[in-house]
Design an enzyme around this catalytic site. Structure first.
Site, mmCIF file in Angstrom:
data_model
loop_
_atom_site.group_PDB
_atom_site.id
_atom_site.type_symbol
_atom_site.label_atom_id
_atom_site.label_comp_id
_atom_site.label_asym_id
_atom_site.label_seq_id
_atom_site.Cartn_x
_atom_site.Cartn_y
_atom_site.Cartn_z
ATOM 1 N N GLY A 144 11.535 -16.587 30.674
ATOM 2 C CA GLY A 144 12.791 -16.915 31.329
ATOM 3 C C GLY A 144 13.144 -15.930 32.432
ATOM 4 C CG ASN A 206 -1.815 -13.184 29.531
ATOM 5 O OD1 ASN A 206 -1.956 -12.344 30.414
ATOM 6 N ND2 ASN A 206 -0.668 -13.398 28.931
ATOM 7 C CG ASN A 228 -0.663 -5.332 30.911
ATOM 8 O OD1 ASN A 228 -0.834 -6.491 31.266
ATOM 9 N ND2 ASN A 228 0.331 -4.976 30.118
ATOM 10 C CD GLU A 254 -5.573 -5.574 58.418
ATOM 11 O OE1 GLU A 254 -6.724 -5.836 58.055
ATOM 12 O OE2 GLU A 254 -5.233 -4.462 58.838
#
Length: 451
Positions: A144, A206, A228, A254
């Site tokens: 959320g 994931n 992570n 770029e």
């Protein structure tokens, strides 16, 4: 200076942010309290890392970042964690009640109470910059806060800093692994604003990263920390040329110029190589050609979609470590001869390369091995549409029955917003189809002549 401000929104954004800042600190030799023994110019100076860190008179280096969440638990971990002294307390903004996986709460009810505070903090950071280059926005679109507050912040940033580029690192829902039932709703509603308010969006999911951890690092049950750390390597490679001096430097703008052929077609795939555990690395040394090839492997992609099902429009290869331009050119030439890697015919060159002589850093005790050279690839491929069509399909199944819609309407949304967002995504799918199909008109048998 060309400073970048990072904005980390919601649990995913914050936890990816933790991994990134930990890695940046290691790469620059900055201690967890912000001191940097190797820094010769105390209290300022024009060092390359000042794009990401501002310096105080006392020689403390403070990340140019804001962490926002609607509930305190995740940010409290930053407040009490190893790097608690690194951040200014004002940079960590948390609310009292969370968005409960509800886009409307993040965007309307709860989000709007906190958004002005966030913009105020961002304004302070930007006043501290001499030449703000743009924003890096980290969030996930399944929950959320990341979806609702994330899109609200992006919309407001567009108003306040119209010309500055915004790069999104966005965690999309995976095909099989789901963390909430209403993910499809949140994602569609959120993508609707990502389409308009980010310049380049890099998709992560994931499940794809789990598979990479399992396959390449032999981690049987990867945790979010494992994921992570892998994501942070990608982001670090992308931003390395902003933070270090290199042979072929690449600016944030770029990416946009080289990767986005049409404004809406700005959702990118990323991959990183070599993902290799310490045990293996001890016995093998990978050449530039090998890491370049493995960056193009479908299994290296950090989102679940197969680039062989689409055509590449452009890709950006960021090398770091012991790499010379000659090797890169040879590797790219080999890639171009491969029949499995197809480019659209209106973009014959399609490669943007960057080289940075700083070798990739690794977190001590982490899973990745310290290697001499690595490459990170950001590619714009028509196969990204698979990610959207999957989410759209799930959205349609639920929305046909209007399941869970009352939770959104109850927070002040209108049902029309659902169909508007869904139509926007249908148009996006169509855009991708057209971009990929532009060459089937005149060429039937001679597709190989563009090389």
């Amino acid at each position: 200076m060309r400073e970048c401000i990072s904005i980390h929104i919601g649990q995913a954004g914050i936890q990816v942010g933790n991994a990134c800042w930990e890695l940046y600190c290691l790469e620059h030799g900055i201690q967890p309290d912000g001191q940097m023994p190797g820094d010769k110019t105390v209290g300022g100076g024009d060092d390359a890392f000042n794009t990401f860190f501002s310096e105080t008179g006392a020689g403390k280096h403070v990340p140019r970042a804001v962490f926002v969440d609607l509930e305190p638990t995740v940010i409290d971990e930053v407040r009490t964690g190893a790097y608690r002294q690194l951040f200014h307390p004002e940079q960590l903004i948390s609310g009292k009640e969370d968005a409960a996986n509800n886009f409307a709460r993040g965007h309307y009810t709860i989000g709007k109470e906190i958004v002005d505070l966030c913009l105020d903090r961002i304004r302070k950071l930007s006043d501290n910059c001499t030449g703000l280059q743009g924003f890096l926005v980290f969030n996930a679109v399944g929950g959320g806060t990341g979806s609702g507050l994330g899109s609200l912040l992006l919309e407001r940033l567009s108003v306040d800093y119209g010309r500055k580029s915004k790069l999104g690192f966005t965690v999309y829902p995976s095909p099989q692994v789901s963390t909430s039932v209403v993910e499809p709703y949140n994602s569609v509603l959120s993508t609707h604003s990502l389409l308009e308010h980010t310049d380049v969006s890099i998709l992560l999911d994931n499940e794809a990263i789990y598979d990479i951890c399992r396959r390449s690092l032999d981690i049987e049950r990867p945790t979010y920390t494992n994921l992570n750390r892998l994501v942070s390597q990608v982001i670090s490679s992308l931003t390395a040329s902003l933070r270090f001096d290199g042979a072929l430097n690449v600016d944030v703008n770029e990416f946009q110029t080289n990767l986005v052929p049409y404004p809406r077609i700005h959702f990118m795939l990323s991959s990183y190589a070599p993902v290799i555990s310490a045990e293996k690395a001890y016995h093998e040394q990978l050449s530039v050609a090998e890491i370049t090839n493995s960056a193009f492997e479908p299994s290296s992609m950090m989102a679940k979609c197969d680039p062989r099902h689409g055509k590449y429009m452009a890709c950006c290869l960021m090398y770091r470590g012991d790499v010379v331009p000659k090797d890169v050119n040879a590797a790219v030439a080999t890639i171009k001869t491969k029949r499995t890697i197809q480019f659209v015919d209106w973009c014959p060159t399609g490669f943007k390369c960057g080289i940075n002589y700083q070798p990739p850093g690794v977190v001590p005790g982490g899973d990745l091995a310290k290697v001499q050279r690595a490459v990170c690839m950001i590619s714009n491929s028509t196969s990204v549409v698979e990610v959207f069509s999957r989410i759209d399909h799930k959205f349609d199944l639920m929305y046909a029955k209007r399941a869970f819609v009352h939770w959104y309407v109850g927070e002040g949304m209108e049902e029309g917003e659902f169909s508007e967002a869904r139509e926007d995504l249908a148009a996006l799918e169509k855009d991708y189809e057209e971009v990929g199909a532009e060459f089937d008109e005149g060429e039937d048998g001679d597709e190989g002549d563009e090389y």
